[in-house]
Design a protein around this motif. Structure first.
Motif, PDB file in Angstrom:
ATOM      1  N   ASN A 182       0.260   3.771  -2.524  1.00 25.05           N
ATOM      2  CA  ASN A 182       1.557   2.873  -2.888  1.00 25.05           C
ATOM      3  C   ASN A 182       3.060   3.921  -2.940  1.00 25.05           C
ATOM      4  O   ASN A 182       4.066   3.579  -3.095  1.00 25.05           O
ATOM      5  CB  ASN A 182       1.613   3.259  -4.584  1.00 25.05           C
ATOM      6  N   LEU A 183       3.315   4.594  -1.668  1.00 25.22           N
ATOM      7  CA  LEU A 183       4.475   5.080  -1.668  1.00 25.22           C
ATOM      8  C   LEU A 183       5.187   4.421  -0.629  1.00 25.22           C
ATOM      9  O   LEU A 183       4.084   3.762   0.461  1.00 25.22           O
ATOM     10  CB  LEU A 183       3.973   6.663  -1.030  1.00 25.22           C
ATOM     11  N   PRO A 184       6.327   4.575  -0.900  1.00 26.90           N
ATOM     12  CA  PRO A 184       7.292   3.924   0.761  1.00 26.90           C
ATOM     13  C   PRO A 184       7.221   4.455   1.658  1.00 26.90           C
ATOM     14  O   PRO A 184       6.849   5.956   1.553  1.00 26.90           O
ATOM     15  CB  PRO A 184       8.861   3.640  -0.386  1.00 26.90           C
ATOM     16  N   GLU A 185       7.904   4.566   3.246  1.00 27.76           N
ATOM     17  CA  GLU A 185       7.442   4.754   4.342  1.00 27.76           C
ATOM     18  C   GLU A 185       8.051   6.347   3.705  1.00 27.76           C
ATOM     19  O   GLU A 185       7.874   7.497   4.345  1.00 27.76           O
ATOM     20  CB  GLU A 185       7.622   4.226   5.338  1.00 27.76           C
ATOM     21  N   ASP A 186       9.166   6.803   3.303  1.00 23.00           N
ATOM     22  CA  ASP A 186       9.877   7.495   3.391  1.00 23.00           C
ATOM     23  C   ASP A 186      10.024   8.897   2.031  1.00 23.00           C
ATOM     24  O   ASP A 186      10.319   9.525   2.108  1.00 23.00           O
ATOM     25  CB  ASP A 186      12.200   7.399   3.283  1.00 23.00           C
ATOM     26  N   ALA A 187       8.349   8.221   1.968  1.00 20.49           N
ATOM     27  CA  ALA A 187       8.000   9.199   0.388  1.00 20.49           C
ATOM     28  C   ALA A 187       7.120  10.463   1.282  1.00 20.49           C
ATOM     29  O   ALA A 187       5.915   9.572   2.102  1.00 20.49           O
ATOM     30  CB  ALA A 187       7.934   8.382  -0.802  1.00 20.49           C
ATOM     31  N   ILE A 188       7.029  11.294   0.843  1.00 20.67           N
ATOM     32  CA  ILE A 188       6.056  12.517   0.649  1.00 20.67           C
ATOM     33  C   ILE A 188       5.429  12.947  -0.408  1.00 20.67           C
ATOM     34  O   ILE A 188       6.054  13.236  -1.539  1.00 20.67           O
ATOM     35  CB  ILE A 188       6.574  13.508   1.708  1.00 20.67           C
ATOM     36  N   LEU A 189       4.153  12.774  -0.812  1.00 20.82           N
ATOM     37  CA  LEU A 189       3.698  13.635  -1.658  1.00 20.82           C
ATOM     38  C   LEU A 189       2.734  14.879  -1.869  1.00 20.82           C
ATOM     39  O   LEU A 189       2.463  15.290  -0.869  1.00 20.82           O
ATOM     40  CB  LEU A 189       2.406  13.295  -1.978  1.00 20.82           C
ATOM     41  N   TYR A 190       3.334  15.846  -2.590  1.00 21.07           N
ATOM     42  CA  TYR A 190       3.192  17.032  -2.503  1.00 21.07           C
ATOM     43  C   TYR A 190       2.398  17.407  -3.932  1.00 21.07           C
ATOM     44  O   TYR A 190       2.659  16.731  -4.602  1.00 21.07           O
ATOM     45  CB  TYR A 190       4.519  17.950  -2.673  1.00 21.07           C
ATOM     46  N   VAL A 191       1.337  17.836  -2.954  1.00 20.63           N
ATOM     47  CA  VAL A 191      -0.153  17.854  -4.001  1.00 20.63           C
ATOM     48  C   VAL A 191       0.521  19.663  -4.234  1.00 20.63           C
ATOM     49  O   VAL A 191       0.400  20.306  -3.679  1.00 20.63           O
ATOM     50  CB  VAL A 191      -0.895  17.888  -3.688  1.00 20.63           C
ATOM     51  N   LYS A 232      -1.283  12.056   6.643  1.00 19.16           N
ATOM     52  CA  LYS A 232      -0.258  12.299   7.309  1.00 19.16           C
ATOM     53  C   LYS A 232       1.647  12.546   5.999  1.00 19.16           C
ATOM     54  O   LYS A 232       2.376  13.008   5.868  1.00 19.16           O
ATOM     55  CB  LYS A 232       0.348  11.115   8.452  1.00 19.16           C
ATOM     56  N   LYS A 233       0.688  11.263   4.920  1.00 18.29           N
ATOM     57  CA  LYS A 233       1.900  11.206   3.352  1.00 18.29           C
ATOM     58  C   LYS A 233       1.522  12.352   2.340  1.00 18.29           C
ATOM     59  O   LYS A 233       1.996  12.483   1.864  1.00 18.29           O
ATOM     60  CB  LYS A 233       2.022  10.459   2.963  1.00 18.29           C
TER      61      LYS A 233
END
Length: 436
Positions: free
Chosen positions: A278-287, A309-310
């Motif tokens: 559910n992230l938009p294209e320009d968003a990155i998830l850091y865990v 990739k995200k």
């Protein structure tokens, strides 16, 4: 009054010190013990539940306790397969609670027998109270009802404004941390004693809350390997050039905080999958891994996050202090980071509804398909911001619903048995008992 305590390994001996003081005041004290190796030593009305007989299949499956089985750490983390003991204990404990019918029951809600007792108490209209340390303010604890995050009682006192602001500043400056984050310093001999004590319990028949020592050894080795594998893919900080940066800090498992309170969201790999979907294209998830990891990271999680990739992985050696300010949005199930985000006016979303959602800059998100709207609000600077008075209000809400004192167990913190601390705890117990 008739008060019933529930055995919880080393926590038992902390509760025992409280129970002795309450007994001196004239209360009738009862105990339910699942692990007889951790039975209290003092003279009480103690009911030690016999371990189920081998291959005992006479107890019928009961769908009403499925949610308890779903939270069981022995099944979820320690490869235990058989479920028949749940039905045996459920029937025995229900009958015992009904027979004793105490005015209050005090115990944790981490182990399966505690969750079963809490369930039966709720059905019988008996208060089951779970005293646990607060996150903030420190050196305070709250009584939680049954297996929920709903508080019961409290000192009902607001802090002086200057004191509340000092706490907020210290949390934002990371000069204080929750009591559970204090380092546990144990000698090799103490650790060995603990292992031997629990191993003896296992071979005496307690196989339901105590994992096989061979399984535990294997899983500890796997945990160490997974930590190394994670860090091989991880980075030490955040890439400033990334677009919209979202942080999901992993919560420790097994732990009541997520396995019980966050049950619908206890599968953290599933949560991560839903976030990135559910992230938009320009968003990155850091865990970010927990600084004190247990078994929440497995090979499936490492494979997924390292190949997406995200998603970017943060190393174990990177502290929250180093990266907290670099994120645009934080997502948590029930983590302490929610409080820290509120006080720092960092946009935060929780996936379970909690007390923290009473503050407008902490949003409860039932469905992650609404995540893009949240991100858009952050980008447009329309995500709510808390005023200083609202932050003070949260600190005072946490203070009002808690009591002074250090709730712990004698292995992790022997100081919990200090006379002054026990007096504080007993005073809070008395206030709760008098409410009835």
């Amino acid at each position: 009054m008739k008060l019933l305590f529930v055995e919880n390994q080393y926590k038992t001996f902390f509760f025992e010190a409280i129970a002795l003081e309450l007994q001196k005041q004239g209360h009738d004290i009862f105990w339910i013990v699942q692990n007889k190796k951790f039975a209290p030593k003092s003279k009480f009305n103690i009911h030690i539940i016999p371990y189920p007989k081998k291959n005992n299949k006479t107890y019928k499956a009961d769908k009403s306790i499925d949610y308890i089985i779903e939270s069981d750490r022995n099944i979820n983390y320690f490869e235990y397969k058989d479920k028949s003991h749940f039905y045996y204990y459920s029937e025995v404990l229900k009958q015992l609670v009904h027979e004793i019918h105490p005015d209050f029951i005090f115990g944790e809600c981490t182990l399966f027998h505690e969750l079963l007792i809490a369930k039966h108490c709720k059905e019988l209209g008996i208060k089951y109270l779970n005293p646990l340390p607060c996150r903030y303010p420190t050196n305070k604890f709250t009584f939680y009802l049954y297996h929920t995050m709903e508080s019961y009682g409290g000192c009902n006192e607001d802090l002086p404004r200057e004191k509340a602001i000092e706490i907020i500043d210290n949390i934002n400056g990371r000069t204080i941390a929750p009591d559970y984050m204090k380092p546990l310093v144990k000698t090799k001999f103490e650790k060995l004693q603990d292992k031997l004590y629990k191993t003896r319990a296992y071979y005496l028949g307690e196989k339901y809350n105590t994992p096989s020592p061979f399984v535990k050894l294997k899983i500890e080795k796997t945990k160490h390997q997974n930590k190394q594998k994670w860090d091989a893919f991880a980075q030490d900080g955040v890439d400033k050039a990334d677009g919209f940066k979202v942080l999901y800090p992993l919560q420790v498992q097994p732990e009541e905080n997520i396995d019980v309170w966050g049950r619908p969201r206890r599968n953290q790999l599933k949560v991560i999958r839903e976030i990135v979907e559910n992230l938009p294209e320009d968003a990155i998830l850091y865990v970010k891994p927990n600084p004190k990891p247990r078994y929440e990271v497995d090979s499936d999680m490492i494979h997924f996050v390292s190949n997406h990739k995200k998603i970017k992985m943060i190393s174990h050696s990177t502290s929250m202090t180093e990266v907290f300010n670099d994120f645009d949005l934080i997502i948590t199930v029930t983590g302490t980071v929610a409080i820290e985000s509120i006080l720092a006016n960092k946009p935060v979303v929780t996936l379970i509804k909690t007390l923290n959602n009473t503050v407008k800059n902490c949003i409860y998100l039932e469905k992650l398909d609404n995540l893009e709207d949240i991100i858009l609000n952050v980008k447009n600077d329309s995500f709510p911001k808390a005023t200083l008075d609202e932050k003070i209000g949260l600190i005072n809400l946490l203070n009002r619903t808690s009591y002074e004192g250090n709730v712990s167990d004698v292995f992790n913190d022997p100081n919990c048995l200090d006379e002054d601390n026990i007096n504080l705890i007993v005073s809070a117990f008395n206030e709760i008992i008098e409410k009835k």
